[in-house]
Design an enzyme around this catalytic site. Structure first.
Site, PDB file in Angstrom:
ATOM      1  N   GLY A 143       0.810  -1.215   0.000  1.00  0.00           N
ATOM      2  CA  GLY A 143       0.000   0.000   0.000  1.00  0.00           C
ATOM      3  C   GLY A 143       0.838   1.257   0.000  1.00  0.00           C
ATOM      4  CG  ASP A 202      -6.098  -5.480  -5.795  1.00  0.00           C
ATOM      5  OD1 ASP A 202      -6.512  -5.538  -4.623  1.00  0.00           O
ATOM      6  OD2 ASP A 202      -6.686  -4.880  -6.710  1.00  0.00           O
ATOM      7  CB  ALA A 219      -2.165  -2.463   1.754  1.00  0.00           C
ATOM      8  CB  SER A 220      -5.980  -1.736   5.764  1.00  0.00           C
ATOM      9  OG  SER A 220      -7.124  -2.302   6.375  1.00  0.00           O
ATOM     10  CE  LYS A 245      -5.940  -1.487  10.353  1.00  0.00           C
ATOM     11  NZ  LYS A 245      -4.951  -1.482   9.232  1.00  0.00           N
ATOM     12  N   GLY A 250      -0.253   5.127   0.373  1.00  0.00           N
ATOM     13  CA  GLY A 250      -1.027   5.624   1.501  1.00  0.00           C
ATOM     14  C   GLY A 250      -0.292   6.684   2.309  1.00  0.00           C
ATOM     15  CG  PHE A 251      -1.252  10.152   5.765  1.00  0.00           C
ATOM     16  CD1 PHE A 251      -0.341  11.162   5.476  1.00  0.00           C
ATOM     17  CD2 PHE A 251      -1.810  10.111   7.034  1.00  0.00           C
ATOM     18  CE1 PHE A 251       0.015  12.109   6.433  1.00  0.00           C
ATOM     19  CE2 PHE A 251      -1.473  11.045   7.994  1.00  0.00           C
ATOM     20  CZ  PHE A 251      -0.551  12.043   7.699  1.00  0.00           C
ATOM     21  CB  ILE A 252       0.582   5.339   7.506  1.00  0.00           C
ATOM     22  CG1 ILE A 252      -0.386   6.039   8.465  1.00  0.00           C
ATOM     23  CG2 ILE A 252       1.630   4.557   8.286  1.00  0.00           C
ATOM     24  CD1 ILE A 252      -1.200   5.074   9.326  1.00  0.00           C
TER      25      ILE A 252
END
Length: 338
Positions: free
Chosen positions: A9, A62, A83-84, A161, A12-14
């Site tokens: 991922g 993916d 990734a989530s 999560k 992503g932001f993180i």
């Protein structure tokens, strides 16, 4: 010994902050993307932030399919699985995100284990720790706690999560591998590009003046730079294996979040929330608005988190929430998002 880290991922932001910290720490990074068209965008953001992108590569993989995972994990010493699925609108079925999140985690973890990865670091969340429990205002939430996915206030993202983290622990234990989980609270801090996630969208909405009043709820807040540092430290910290590290620099209410924005960016002080909605009104709205319903169990209650393991084992010194809030507000202006 290989210094290659598989980072899932990567857009992503993180994940972008983790990639930057990994590159700065001397690692090579192989980032997974659902669409390789995003690779130039991520590359540019990391280069602009000072990352050595000569040690950065991208592969397509993916969460929803098996293709590409074996090649992605080949030769990797570590896996960092960030990734989530986190849609802007939560599905009505609280288990609706579980198949992608859980099965995707198992794909990434399984590929890393088969490739002989030395250690796996999984990005989980505090919503895998405290959701779905009755009033426990004095309770200090720790790595020993797990969310009750069938309990009140357990929403789709939190359930996904929780189930993904539990499945990953089980898979790693069965294979005799080594894993660490990182469980951050609400992640704020500087953006590296114009891509915003859910947390940045909340701050942006406040800065646009569309939230004059907010529910009386509080959240743990952690700076994304501390989250990135935790992931990198967890790769090699001697006593980290088997732990779930809760990350929070402190708890703040939505009103305090707005006040922090106003202090950092005074031009927005008349736009940020200045009033708390009555609890009775929030409960009434929850009867017809599913997204509001998830807030009801937290009305008027703060949360206390045990962050000592992250401080002692990973060596973290958390930035205060106000620093994370200010950094996000300033970067939203810098990228002309607000």
């Amino acid at each position: 010994m290989s210094d290659l880290v598989l980072l899932t991922g990567a857009s992503g932001f993180i994940a972008k902050h983790v990639a930057l910290d990994l590159l700065t720490s001397g690692y090579r990074v192989r980032g997974t993307l659902r669409n390789l068209d995003r690779s130039d965008e991520v590359h540019a953001a990391l280069l602009e932030a000072g990352g050595d992108t000569t040690r950065l590569e991208f592969v397509r993989a993916d969460l929803g399919g098996d293709a590409g995972w074996a090649d992605a994990a080949a030769g990797c010493r570590f896996l960092v699985h960030t990734a989530s699925p986190f849609p802007a609108r939560q599905p009505r079925d609280r288990f609706g995100l579980v198949p992608v999140a859980r099965d995707g985690a198992l794909r990434a973890v399984g590929a890393a284990l088969r490739a002989g990865a030395e250690r796996i670091v999984l990005t989980s969340s505090v919503v895998a720790v405290y959701l779905g429990h009755e009033s426990r205002a004095d309770h200090v939430w720790s790595e020993r706690d797990w969310s009750n996915v069938d309990g009140p206030g357990a929403h789709a993202y939190g359930v996904s999560k929780t189930e993904a983290e539990r499945a990953a622990w089980a898979a790693v234990e069965a294979a005799g591998g080594a894993m660490v989980a990182v469980n951050p609270a609400l992640v704020l801090g500087p953006l590296l590009d114009r891509r915003t996630g859910t947390s940045a969208d909340v701050v942006a909405m406040m800065m646009r003046g569309v939230m004059p009043a907010v529910p009386a709820v509080s959240f743990g807040i952690v700076d994304v730079r501390d989250v990135a540092r935790a992931h990198v430290a967890a790769l090699t910290a001697t006593d980290a294996v088997g732990h779930r590290f809760i990350l929070s620099g402190g708890t703040r209410s939505l009103l305090q979040l707005g006040a922090g924005i106003a202090r950092a960016e005074p031009a927005y002080r008349r736009r940020v929330p200045r009033f708390a909605l009555p609890d009775a009104l929030v409960r009434a709205a929850a009867a017809v608005i599913p997204s509001v319903r998830t807030l009801v169990p937290d009305l008027g209650r703060g949360k206390q988190f045990d962050t000592a393991p992250a401080e002692t084992i990973l060596g973290l010194r958390f930035r205060p929430p106000e620093e994370a809030i200010a950094a996000m507000a300033k970067s939203l202006r810098r990228f002309r998002i607000v």
